[in-house]
Scaffold this motif. Structure first.
Motif, short mmCIF file in Angstrom:
data_model
loop_
_atom_site.label_atom_id
_atom_site.label_comp_id
_atom_site.label_asym_id
_atom_site.label_seq_id
_atom_site.Cartn_x
_atom_site.Cartn_y
_atom_site.Cartn_z
N SER A 30 45.26 35.14 49.62
CA SER A 30 46.36 35.97 50.08
C SER A 30 45.87 37.40 50.28
O SER A 30 45.08 37.92 49.48
N ALA A 31 46.37 38.07 51.32
CA ALA A 31 46.01 39.47 51.55
C ALA A 31 46.51 40.37 50.43
O ALA A 31 46.07 41.51 50.31
N GLY A 32 47.40 39.84 49.58
CA GLY A 32 47.87 40.62 48.44
C GLY A 32 46.76 41.04 47.50
O GLY A 32 46.90 42.02 46.76
N VAL A 33 45.63 40.33 47.52
CA VAL A 33 44.52 40.71 46.63
C VAL A 33 43.95 42.06 46.99
O VAL A 33 43.25 42.68 46.19
N THR A 34 44.26 42.56 48.19
CA THR A 34 43.71 43.85 48.62
C THR A 34 44.52 45.04 48.12
O THR A 34 44.01 46.16 48.11
N PHE A 35 45.79 44.80 47.70
CA PHE A 35 46.62 45.95 47.32
C PHE A 35 47.43 45.77 46.05
O PHE A 35 47.93 46.74 45.48
N ARG A 36 47.60 44.54 45.56
CA ARG A 36 48.44 44.36 44.38
C ARG A 36 47.82 45.03 43.17
O ARG A 36 46.59 45.11 43.04
N GLN A 37 48.67 45.52 42.28
CA GLN A 37 48.21 46.26 41.11
C GLN A 37 48.41 45.47 39.82
O GLN A 37 48.40 46.05 38.72
N THR A 38 48.56 44.16 39.91
CA THR A 38 48.63 43.34 38.71
C THR A 38 47.26 43.34 38.02
O THR A 38 46.23 43.66 38.63
N ARG A 81 45.45 40.84 37.18
CA ARG A 81 44.53 39.89 37.83
C ARG A 81 43.95 40.45 39.12
O ARG A 81 42.75 40.31 39.39
N ALA A 82 44.80 41.07 39.94
CA ALA A 82 44.33 41.59 41.22
C ALA A 82 43.34 42.74 41.03
O ALA A 82 42.31 42.82 41.70
N VAL A 83 43.65 43.63 40.12
CA VAL A 83 42.75 44.77 39.85
C VAL A 83 41.41 44.27 39.31
O VAL A 83 40.34 44.73 39.72
N ALA A 84 41.47 43.31 38.39
CA ALA A 84 40.24 42.75 37.83
C ALA A 84 39.42 42.04 38.90
O ALA A 84 38.18 42.13 38.91
N PHE A 85 40.09 41.35 39.82
CA PHE A 85 39.38 40.66 40.90
C PHE A 85 38.64 41.66 41.78
O PHE A 85 37.46 41.47 42.11
N ARG A 86 39.31 42.73 42.19
CA ARG A 86 38.66 43.71 43.06
C ARG A 86 37.48 44.37 42.36
O ARG A 86 36.43 44.65 42.97
N SER A 87 37.64 44.63 41.07
CA SER A 87 36.54 45.22 40.30
C SER A 87 35.34 44.28 40.25
O SER A 87 34.19 44.69 40.44
N ARG A 88 35.62 43.00 40.03
CA ARG A 88 34.55 42.00 39.97
C ARG A 88 33.89 41.83 41.33
O ARG A 88 32.67 41.69 41.44
N LEU A 89 34.70 41.84 42.39
CA LEU A 89 34.18 41.73 43.75
C LEU A 89 33.19 42.85 44.03
O LEU A 89 32.09 42.63 44.56
N ASP A 90 33.56 44.08 43.68
CA ASP A 90 32.68 45.23 43.89
C ASP A 90 31.40 45.09 43.07
O ASP A 90 30.30 45.36 43.56
N ALA A 91 31.55 44.67 41.81
CA ALA A 91 30.38 44.55 40.93
C ALA A 91 29.39 43.51 41.44
O ALA A 91 28.17 43.65 41.26
N LEU A 92 29.91 42.46 42.09
CA LEU A 92 29.06 41.38 42.58
C LEU A 92 28.50 41.66 43.98
O LEU A 92 27.67 40.89 44.48
N GLY A 93 28.96 42.74 44.59
CA GLY A 93 28.55 43.02 45.96
C GLY A 93 29.19 42.08 46.96
O GLY A 93 28.60 41.77 48.00
N GLY A 94 30.41 41.62 46.64
CA GLY A 94 31.13 40.72 47.52
C GLY A 94 31.84 41.44 48.65
O GLY A 94 31.70 42.66 48.82
N ALA A 141 50.77 30.94 45.63
CA ALA A 141 51.97 31.43 44.95
C ALA A 141 51.67 31.93 43.54
O ALA A 141 50.92 31.31 42.79
N LYS A 142 52.28 33.07 43.21
CA LYS A 142 52.17 33.66 41.87
C LYS A 142 50.71 33.83 41.44
O LYS A 142 50.34 33.54 40.31
N GLU A 143 49.91 34.31 42.39
CA GLU A 143 48.49 34.63 42.16
C GLU A 143 47.64 33.41 41.80
O GLU A 143 46.59 33.53 41.17
N ALA A 144 48.09 32.24 42.24
CA ALA A 144 47.30 31.03 41.98
C ALA A 144 45.92 31.12 42.61
O ALA A 144 44.95 30.57 42.09
N ASP A 145 45.82 31.83 43.75
CA ASP A 145 44.50 31.95 44.38
C ASP A 145 43.52 32.69 43.48
O ASP A 145 42.35 32.30 43.35
N LEU A 146 43.97 33.74 42.80
CA LEU A 146 43.10 34.48 41.88
C LEU A 146 42.66 33.60 40.71
O LEU A 146 41.50 33.65 40.28
#
Length: 249
Positions: A198-206, A208-221, A172-177
């Motif tokens: 949450s699957a919201g990490v794949t499309f949310r534009q908050t 936190r979500a944008v920073a997570f996807r950027s970090r995931l890409d940078a780490l090769g996750g 809830a409320k991006e607690a997973d991030l």
């Protein structure tokens, strides 16, 4: 009522203030009508004077539920503790590639479905669980390779001593991030974090979500989608993915 991804993205951008929700950005007519239909089904009534959709309760809470589940239902869920079903536990263990003798951390361990599986794979596991009854249930297993700390994981100071972190945090409320970011600090160089999110990490534009996807890409996750209804037996329709984040040497 299933909600299309493009509508979920619109809801994610919406501005809320108490019972008020205001759509932002430019929407074509079809997308606006589809979004309005979802808002109405969720209890939001258009108020011309307020120039907003008005809900009986807190609009942000209602929309968060829709974004997490990808649907509108008549029953509100509080996305806290939902036990990890056995097939997903096994997928987490497989993706983590746990080897005998590894040191593993499970934050927000619940009653230990993941921790017990990690021990069976040969790991030594440290668990943190905020709810005393869950922590006590895990302690009752008397598993010598599991250590349990009762407390809020987010108040801990992670040290980089773990080969693996395997987790199913609250959503809830991006607690997973928030939990995943905190837990990643506990990895040794060369370690790996594997988490249900949450699957919201794949499309949310908050932010936190944008920073997570950027970090995931940078780490090769990687993100591994889970089928709809994967947590149905645990009492929630939340849509989920498994995230894999390595830590560089």
């Amino acid at each position: 009522m299933k909600v299309p991804t493009e509508v979920l993205a619109v809801l994610d951008r919406a501005e809320t203030d108490g019972s008020r929700l205001v759509l932002t950005g430019t929407l074509d007519r079809k997308l606006y009508l589809d979004t309005a239909k979802v808002l109405e089904a969720a209890g939001g009534k258009w108020n011309r004077k307020a120039k907003a959709h008005l809900f009986d309760g807190d609009a942000a809470d209602v929309i968060e539920t829709v974004i997490l589940t990808g649907e509108v239902t008549s029953t509100r869920q509080q996305f806290g503790y939902f036990p990890t079903p056995a097939p997903i536990v096994q997928q987490l263990i497989d993706l983590a590639d746990i080897q005998p003798g590894m040191r593993v951390l499970e934050p927000s361990a619940g009653r230990g479905a993941i921790a017990l599986a990690a021990v069976r794979a040969g790991a030594v596991v440290d668990c943190v669980e905020i709810q005393p009854d869950h922590a006590n249930a895990l302690i009752a297993h008397r598993e010598r390779n599991i250590t349990v700390i009762t407390g809020d994981f987010l108040t801990t100071d992670p040290q980089p001593v773990y080969d693996r972190v395997v987790m199913n945090p609250p959503f809830a409320k991006e607690a997973d991030l928030i939990h995943v970011k905190h837990a990643w600090e506990a990895l040794k160089p060369g370690g790996q974090l594997v988490a249900v999110m949450s699957a919201g990490v794949t499309f949310r534009q908050t932010n936190r979500a944008v920073a997570f996807r950027s970090r995931l890409d940078a780490l090769g996750g990687a993100l591994h989608p889970l089928p709809d209804g994967s947590f149905k037996e645990s009492g929630t329709g939340v849509n989920t993915v498994i995230a894999v984040l390595p830590k560089p040497l």
